[in-house]
Structures are given as structure tokens and as C-alpha cells.
Design an enzyme around this catalytic site. Structure first.
Site, PDB file in Angstrom:
ATOM      1  N   ASP A   1       0.845  -1.194   0.000  1.00  0.00           N
ATOM      2  CA  ASP A   1       0.000   0.000   0.000  1.00  0.00           C
ATOM      3  C   ASP A   1       0.883   1.247   0.000  1.00  0.00           C
ATOM      4  OD1 ASP A   1      -2.321   1.640   0.358  1.00  0.00           O
ATOM      5  OD2 ASP A   1      -2.017   1.619   2.529  1.00  0.00           O
TER       6      ASP A   1
ATOM      7  N   ASP B   1      -0.466   4.914   1.101  1.00  0.00           N
ATOM      8  CA  ASP B   1      -0.777   5.859   2.172  1.00  0.00           C
ATOM      9  C   ASP B   1      -0.548   5.245   3.552  1.00  0.00           C
ATOM     10  OD1 ASP B   1      -1.498   7.665   0.199  1.00  0.00           O
ATOM     11  OD2 ASP B   1      -3.608   7.083   0.253  1.00  0.00           O
TER      12      ASP B   1
END
Length: 153
Positions: A13, A15
Site C-alpha cells: 500500500d 498511504d
């Protein structure tokens, strides 16, 4: 970078795993308390600072895994799609742009590992592989993530 079916697949991922979304969000709110959605501002995602050790860790994982960057874009900020792509190129290099997947549902992806700060919210709970929860007590930093994942490659 080539796709290899003999390697295990690892998704990472962006963020709050590779880039500091929460820190930038809080700083924007402190600077302008009336701002409700700083992530909707042009340039927000492109300017996100790197999470300590993230870029080097992702490059290390890419040497042993079939590595993909998997991020849920902000549908309220259409520029987030472009800005995430630009962030990847500026921090990891152009070749990693070919390994960027933007999806609001991470459960559609098939792989062995997903390194994410959240275990639900964007389909993570439907991911069939193992979730390595970045920022959790077991994986508070990239050092612990690497120590766990590299022997499992």
C-alpha cells in the site's frame, strides 16, 4: 523489472505505508483548521513525504518478490490518481510505475502478501493472502516487515 510466476506476489500500500498521509493531513489541518478535506487539494498526494525506510524496503522486496504497489485512490480528488503515479516515479523510478495498481477494492487482487496499514475499508478483508499490517504492534516499522517477509520469499 519482469513479472515472474515463480516468485511469491507481494502488494504494498502507499498511504501511511510508503508515504505519510496522516502526518501531511494533520499538518494541513493545523495550518488551516477550516480545511475539511486537505487530501482534496491539488498536489496533496504528490507532496506526501516518504515513511522512513519505505523506499529502500520496497526496492529490497522487489528483488525477491513479484512486487506490486497497490493503493486506493481518493475518488473525491481525481488528481490523486495522477499524483500517486507521479509520487511513485519520483521516489522509486519509472520502472515501478508499471507495477502500480490503483483500486478501490484490494480484495480483487490475488497474491501471497499485502503490506497495508489497514485490514479493512478497501476490500483488504477479502484479500486471500496474508495481510502484514504496517504500523501494528508486530510490524511497527519497515525493519520488522523486512525481517518477516524476506525469509518467506
Amino acid at each position: 523489472m519482469t513479472v515472474s510466476s515463480s516468485k511469491k506476489t507481494c502488494f504494498v500500500d502507499m498511504d501511511d505505508v510508503m508515504c505519510d498521509f496522516l502526518g501531511a493531513y494533520q499538518k494541513a489541518i493545523e495550518h488551516n483548521p477550516a480545511m475539511t478535506f486537505p487530501q482534496a487539494e491539488h498536489g496533496f498526494f504528490r507532496r506526501l513525504p516518504e515513511v522512513e525506510g519505505a523506499v529502500d524496503a520496497v526496492k529490497t522486496l522487489a528483488q525477491t518478490f513479484d512486487l506490486w504497489i497497490l493503493s486506493a485512490p481518493s475518488v473525491f480528488n481525481p488528481m490523486s490518481y495522477t499524483e500517486k503515479r507521479v509520487w511513485v516515479e519520483e521516489h522509486l523510478g519509472f520502472n515501478f510505475c508499471e507495477r502500480l495498481i490503483l483500486s478501490c477494492n484490494k480484495g480483487f487482487m490475488k497474491g501471497d502478501f499485502l503490506v497495508d496499514d489497514r485490514v479493512r475499508g478497501h476490500g483488504q478483508e477479502l484479500f486471500e493472502g496474508e495481510i502484514v499490517q504496517f504500523g501494528s504492534a508486530s510490524f511497527p516499522s519497515w525493519d520488522e516487515v523486512l525481517r518477516y517477509l524476506l525469509p518467506r520469499a
